[in-house]
Design a protein around this motif. Structure first.
Motif, PDB file in Angstrom:
ATOM      1  N   HIS A 145       0.764  -1.173  -0.085  1.00 28.77           N
ATOM      2  CA  HIS A 145      -0.271   0.080   0.062  1.00 28.77           C
ATOM      3  C   HIS A 145       0.892   1.314  -0.055  1.00 28.77           C
ATOM      4  CE1 HIS A 145      -2.504  -3.357   1.613  1.00 28.77           C
ATOM      5  NE2 HIS A 145      -3.643  -2.508   1.158  1.00 28.77           N
ATOM      6  N   SER A 146       2.117   1.099  -0.170  1.00 30.98           N
ATOM      7  CA  SER A 146       3.057   2.307   0.094  1.00 30.98           C
ATOM      8  C   SER A 146       2.992   3.180  -0.997  1.00 30.98           C
ATOM      9  CB  SER A 146       4.532   2.075   0.189  1.00 30.98           C
ATOM     10  OG  SER A 146       4.994   1.232  -0.777  1.00 30.98           O
ATOM     11  N   GLY A 147       2.666   2.732  -2.175  1.00 35.38           N
ATOM     12  CA  GLY A 147       2.240   3.629  -3.112  1.00 35.38           C
ATOM     13  C   GLY A 147       0.840   3.995  -3.623  1.00 35.38           C
ATOM     14  N   LYS A 148      -0.198   3.647  -2.469  1.00 36.00           N
ATOM     15  CA  LYS A 148      -1.482   4.057  -2.338  1.00 36.00           C
ATOM     16  C   LYS A 148      -2.263   3.341  -3.368  1.00 36.00           C
ATOM     17  CE  LYS A 148      -0.268   8.786  -1.043  1.00 36.00           C
ATOM     18  NZ  LYS A 148      -0.560  10.350  -1.081  1.00 36.00           N
ATOM     19  N   GLN A 149      -1.663   2.191  -4.017  1.00 38.70           N
ATOM     20  CA  GLN A 149      -2.583   1.180  -4.820  1.00 38.70           C
ATOM     21  C   GLN A 149      -2.920  -0.072  -4.342  1.00 38.70           C
ATOM     22  OE1 GLN A 149      -3.208   2.436  -7.833  1.00 38.70           O
ATOM     23  NE2 GLN A 149      -2.609   4.481  -7.204  1.00 38.70           N
ATOM     24  N   GLY A 150      -2.692  -0.289  -2.840  1.00 38.76           N
ATOM     25  CA  GLY A 150      -2.882  -1.513  -2.357  1.00 38.76           C
ATOM     26  C   GLY A 150      -4.227  -2.013  -2.338  1.00 38.76           C
ATOM     27  N   PRO A 151      -4.750  -3.171  -1.786  1.00 38.25           N
ATOM     28  CA  PRO A 151      -6.034  -3.481  -1.738  1.00 38.25           C
ATOM     29  C   PRO A 151      -6.745  -2.939  -1.018  1.00 38.25           C
ATOM     30  CG  PRO A 151      -4.630  -5.191  -0.906  1.00 38.25           C
ATOM     31  CD  PRO A 151      -3.661  -4.040  -1.651  1.00 38.25           C
ATOM     32  N   ASP A 152      -6.356  -2.504   0.224  1.00 42.30           N
ATOM     33  CA  ASP A 152      -7.311  -1.866   1.309  1.00 42.30           C
ATOM     34  C   ASP A 152      -7.334  -0.574   1.179  1.00 42.30           C
ATOM     35  OD1 ASP A 152      -8.595  -2.646   4.025  1.00 42.30           O
ATOM     36  OD2 ASP A 152      -7.095  -0.995   4.395  1.00 42.30           O
ATOM     37  N   PRO A 153      -8.608   0.264   1.258  1.00 41.44           N
ATOM     38  CA  PRO A 153      -8.526   1.677   1.349  1.00 41.44           C
ATOM     39  C   PRO A 153      -8.065   2.495   2.544  1.00 41.44           C
ATOM     40  CG  PRO A 153     -10.875   0.700   1.425  1.00 41.44           C
ATOM     41  CD  PRO A 153      -9.681  -0.420   1.130  1.00 41.44           C
ATOM     42  N   TRP A 154      -8.028   1.772   3.531  1.00 42.17           N
ATOM     43  CA  TRP A 154      -7.623   2.329   4.788  1.00 42.17           C
ATOM     44  C   TRP A 154      -6.302   2.724   4.980  1.00 42.17           C
ATOM     45  CZ3 TRP A 154     -10.289  -0.521   9.704  1.00 42.17           C
ATOM     46  CH2 TRP A 154     -11.674  -0.473   9.524  1.00 42.17           C
ATOM     47  N   LEU A 155      -5.564   1.695   4.433  1.00 39.38           N
ATOM     48  CA  LEU A 155      -3.879   1.847   4.457  1.00 39.38           C
ATOM     49  C   LEU A 155      -3.768   2.823   3.259  1.00 39.38           C
ATOM     50  CD1 LEU A 155      -2.982  -1.747   5.155  1.00 39.38           C
ATOM     51  CD2 LEU A 155      -2.465   0.208   6.615  1.00 39.38           C
ATOM     52  N   ASN A 156      -4.251   2.564   2.175  1.00 39.90           N
ATOM     53  CA  ASN A 156      -3.875   3.564   0.975  1.00 39.90           C
ATOM     54  C   ASN A 156      -4.331   5.096   1.431  1.00 39.90           C
ATOM     55  OD1 ASN A 156      -3.252   1.685  -1.133  1.00 39.90           O
ATOM     56  ND2 ASN A 156      -5.654   1.308  -1.698  1.00 39.90           N
ATOM     57  N   ASP A 157      -5.334   5.219   2.236  1.00 35.76           N
ATOM     58  CA  ASP A 157      -5.904   6.800   2.353  1.00 35.76           C
ATOM     59  C   ASP A 157      -5.067   7.154   3.399  1.00 35.76           C
ATOM     60  OD1 ASP A 157      -7.414   6.379   0.237  1.00 35.76           O
ATOM     61  OD2 ASP A 157      -9.451   6.135   1.416  1.00 35.76           O
ATOM     62  N   HIS A 158      -4.494   6.317   4.463  1.00 37.85           N
ATOM     63  CA  HIS A 158      -4.250   7.091   5.802  1.00 37.85           C
ATOM     64  C   HIS A 158      -3.009   6.484   6.380  1.00 37.85           C
ATOM     65  CE1 HIS A 158      -8.410   8.763   6.206  1.00 37.85           C
ATOM     66  NE2 HIS A 158      -8.825   7.556   6.183  1.00 37.85           N
ATOM     67  N   ALA A 159      -2.333   5.607   5.675  1.00 38.29           N
ATOM     68  CA  ALA A 159      -0.920   4.975   6.130  1.00 38.29           C
ATOM     69  C   ALA A 159       0.107   5.955   5.783  1.00 38.29           C
ATOM     70  CB  ALA A 159      -0.671   3.711   5.624  1.00 38.29           C
ATOM     71  N   ASP A 160       1.064   6.349   6.812  1.00 35.10           N
ATOM     72  CA  ASP A 160       2.202   7.119   6.613  1.00 35.10           C
ATOM     73  C   ASP A 160       3.340   6.244   6.839  1.00 35.10           C
ATOM     74  OD1 ASP A 160       4.440   8.642   6.737  1.00 35.10           O
ATOM     75  OD2 ASP A 160       3.730   9.931   8.089  1.00 35.10           O
ATOM     76  N   PHE A 161       3.777   5.757   5.771  1.00 34.45           N
ATOM     77  CA  PHE A 161       4.805   4.643   5.524  1.00 34.45           C
ATOM     78  C   PHE A 161       6.525   5.215   6.041  1.00 34.45           C
ATOM     79  CE2 PHE A 161       1.678   2.706   3.324  1.00 34.45           C
ATOM     80  CZ  PHE A 161       1.825   1.256   3.638  1.00 34.45           C
ATOM     81  N   GLY A 162       6.424   6.434   6.470  1.00 29.90           N
ATOM     82  CA  GLY A 162       7.663   6.905   7.150  1.00 29.90           C
ATOM     83  C   GLY A 162       7.661   6.667   8.425  1.00 29.90           C
TER      84      GLY A 162
END
Length: 309
Positions: A145-162
């Motif tokens: 999901h780090s490129g905002k293209q993963g299967p889950d919208p919560w991680l796409n929309d809200h995860a800070d991978f830093g």
């Protein structure tokens, strides 16, 4: 955690008895003696402080995670990600249990983070290294999901991978450490955790452990990197995380191993920020068994502070 009644058995029928966790019979049957009820995810954040849902990356064997999102999240808000690995001696417990669901609800609500509570396969039905491989597979799923293209919208929309953290208790702390080791390997790529929280970590007990030997399909001695990281200072020195929090309890039966891990990490040359919190008169995973106790509240504040960057 609740106990269940222990069935009587003819000693002649028993192959292995690992009380209080499990009994293995000569015909292959397995009885497990500790049980925490499973609960569904919650769509009522007003009650729990967080929304939750279950995802499966390997539906055939139920490898996946319970995801948690704080009810206060704003539409465009990016939050730290906590990847959590449950304990249970590699043989019991679940990310879907009442105990872990309640704990992660509290962490997510108070720390304002997204949590991914990993569901991995248990031994002895699925022997080591299954728990590590499953946990790494879920970690890589999170990374997708780090490129905002993963299967889950919560991680796409809200995860800070830093701002990714690995955490766990007991056997789960062991897994969290080993996932951090794997993530630190340049050849593996993947998430680079900012921090690591190890609560009452299981790194053996300083002597041959019959349960560990039994649940390993690839047992290779007592200096195994997975079990005894203290014997591998060069690996400890290479951890990429910038800070580590170790939680100990005065009466914890494996406290000494947590102390040794702390000393080995400090001496290894690892240059991160290392903190230990040691609770007097508290035993193994006290903060999970009695989540309303005073010291559990003190530890929660410490965890929230650690995740606030």
């Amino acid at each position: 955690m609740e106990s269940i009644s222990i069935p009587r058995a003819d000693p002649a029928d028993i192959a292995h008895d690992f009380f209080p966790f499990l009994r293995v019979y000569k015909d292959g049957r397995v009885d497990k003696f500790l049980h925490t009820p499973l609960v569904p995810p919650s769509d009522d954040p007003n009650t729990t402080g967080a929304l939750s849902k279950d995802v499966f990356i390997s539906p055939e064997n139920k490898v996946g995670a319970r995801l948690f999102l704080p009810k206060t999240v704003k539409p465009d808000e990016r939050l730290p990600v906590l990847v959590y690995f449950h304990g249970g001696a590699f043989v019991i417990e679940s990310a879907f249990s009442a105990q872990y669901t309640a704990y992660l609800n509290s962490v997510v609500a108070e720390a304002n983070v997204i949590a991914v509570s990993v569901e991995y396969r248990l031994a002895p039905e699925h022997k080591v290294p299954a728990c590590y491989e499953d946990s790494w597979a879920v970690t890589k799923w999170v990374e997708s999901h780090s490129g905002k293209q993963g299967p889950d919208p919560w991680l796409n929309d809200h995860a800070d991978f830093g701002r990714v953290f690995f955490a766990g208790d007991s056997a789960g702390a062991n897994i969290a450490h080993n996932m951090a080791v794997r993530a630190s390997n340049a050849e593996e790529g993947g998430i680079k955790p900012l921090g690591l929280i190890l609560a009452h970590p299981f790194f053996g007990n300083g002597k041959p452990d019959k349960l560990w030997q039994f649940i390993c399909s690839d047992f290779n001695g007592w200096e195994d990197l997975r079990l005894n990281p203290m014997a591998h200072p060069n690996v400890l020195a290479g951890l990429v995380c910038k800070k580590v929090l170790i939680v100990l309890g005065e009466t914890d039966f494996i406290r000494d191993r947590g102390v040794l891990y702390h000393e080995a990490l400090k001496k290894s040359g690892w240059n991160g920020e290392l903190e230990v919190v040691d609770f007097e008169k508290e035993g193994h995973v006290f903060h999970l068994l009695n989540q309303a106790c005073e010291n559990a509240g003190i530890l929660m504040k410490k965890v929230v502070s650690f995740l606030s960057v």
